[in-house]
Write a protein that holds these residues in place. Structure first.
Motif, short mmCIF file in Angstrom:
data_model
loop_
_atom_site.label_atom_id
_atom_site.label_comp_id
_atom_site.label_asym_id
_atom_site.label_seq_id
_atom_site.Cartn_x
_atom_site.Cartn_y
_atom_site.Cartn_z
N GLY A 67 0.80 -1.21 0.00
CA GLY A 67 0.00 0.00 0.00
C GLY A 67 0.84 1.27 0.00
O GLY A 67 1.93 1.33 -0.56
N ALA A 68 0.33 2.29 0.67
CA ALA A 68 0.95 3.62 0.66
C ALA A 68 2.29 3.63 1.36
O ALA A 68 3.17 4.45 1.04
CB ALA A 68 0.01 4.64 1.29
N VAL A 69 2.49 2.75 2.31
CA VAL A 69 3.78 2.70 3.02
C VAL A 69 4.90 2.37 2.05
O VAL A 69 5.99 2.95 2.11
CB VAL A 69 3.71 1.66 4.17
N ALA A 70 4.66 1.44 1.13
CA ALA A 70 5.67 1.07 0.14
C ALA A 70 5.99 2.25 -0.77
O ALA A 70 7.14 2.46 -1.13
CB ALA A 70 5.19 -0.11 -0.68
N LEU A 71 4.98 3.03 -1.11
CA LEU A 71 5.20 4.18 -1.97
C LEU A 71 6.06 5.23 -1.27
O LEU A 71 7.00 5.77 -1.85
CB LEU A 71 3.86 4.78 -2.39
N VAL A 72 5.78 5.49 0.00
CA VAL A 72 6.57 6.46 0.76
C VAL A 72 8.01 5.98 0.92
O VAL A 72 8.96 6.75 0.76
CB VAL A 72 5.91 6.71 2.14
N GLU A 73 8.19 4.68 1.22
CA GLU A 73 9.54 4.15 1.37
C GLU A 73 10.33 4.22 0.07
O GLU A 73 11.53 4.52 0.08
CB GLU A 73 9.48 2.70 1.86
N MET A 74 9.67 3.97 -1.06
CA MET A 74 10.39 4.02 -2.33
C MET A 74 10.77 5.46 -2.67
O MET A 74 11.86 5.70 -3.18
CB MET A 74 9.55 3.42 -3.46
N PHE A 75 9.91 6.41 -2.38
CA PHE A 75 10.28 7.80 -2.63
C PHE A 75 11.40 8.26 -1.71
O PHE A 75 12.26 9.06 -2.11
CB PHE A 75 9.07 8.72 -2.54
N ALA A 76 11.44 7.75 -0.49
CA ALA A 76 12.57 8.05 0.40
C ALA A 76 13.86 7.47 -0.16
O ALA A 76 14.92 8.11 -0.14
CB ALA A 76 12.29 7.52 1.80
N PHE A 77 13.79 6.25 -0.66
CA PHE A 77 14.96 5.61 -1.27
C PHE A 77 15.42 6.37 -2.51
O PHE A 77 16.62 6.63 -2.69
CB PHE A 77 14.61 4.16 -1.61
N LEU A 78 14.48 6.75 -3.37
CA LEU A 78 14.84 7.50 -4.57
C LEU A 78 15.38 8.88 -4.21
O LEU A 78 16.28 9.40 -4.88
CB LEU A 78 13.64 7.62 -5.50
N GLY A 79 14.85 9.47 -3.15
CA GLY A 79 15.37 10.76 -2.71
C GLY A 79 16.81 10.65 -2.24
O GLY A 79 17.65 11.52 -2.53
N LEU A 80 17.13 9.58 -1.53
CA LEU A 80 18.50 9.36 -1.09
C LEU A 80 19.44 9.15 -2.27
O LEU A 80 20.54 9.70 -2.31
CB LEU A 80 18.55 8.15 -0.15
#
Length: 115
Positions: free
Chosen positions: A85-98
């Motif tokens: 769900g949305a948690v995976a989306l937030v985690e992936m954007f955090a990873f891409l931001g890093l």
């Protein structure tokens, strides 16, 4: 038949196959020395094999590895993103931001500039 008999039979069969391939290569290989070139293109090398490379090649390699690792982590994420769900989306954007921080740093340091 015992399971160990089957395993030993398979190992013996593999050994016979390897020896057969080796003997066929010995029988069919040319005996005379050909004009061998070090490369498949047939050209002589232009520089020594131990010549130094510019540090820029290593920087490009490291940047490539960063993007390659991004793809390695994004594929499994894409498989489970709908379930999490949305948690995976937030985690992936955090990873891409890093990763983007790393790319911006490499850009500002001139690692992507080839001149």
């Amino acid at each position: 038949m015992s399971p160990w008999t089957a395993v030993l039979g398979l190992i013996a069969l593999l050994a016979v196959g390897v020896l057969a391939i080796y003997l066929v290569s010995l029988l069919l290989s040319p005996r005379e020395v050909l004009d061998a070139r070090p490369f498949l293109s047939g050209h002589d090398p232009r520089e020594h094999a131990l010549s130094r490379f510019h540090v820029r090649w290593y920087a490009v390699t490291l940047v490539f590895l960063a993007f390659d690792m991004e793809m390695v982590f994004m594929y499994p994420w894409a498989l489970v993103a709908a379930e999490v769900g949305a948690v995976a989306l937030v985690e992936m954007f955090a990873f891409l931001g890093l990763l983007m921080v790393g790319v911006v740093y490499a850009w500002r340091e001139g690692a992507l500039r080839w001149s």
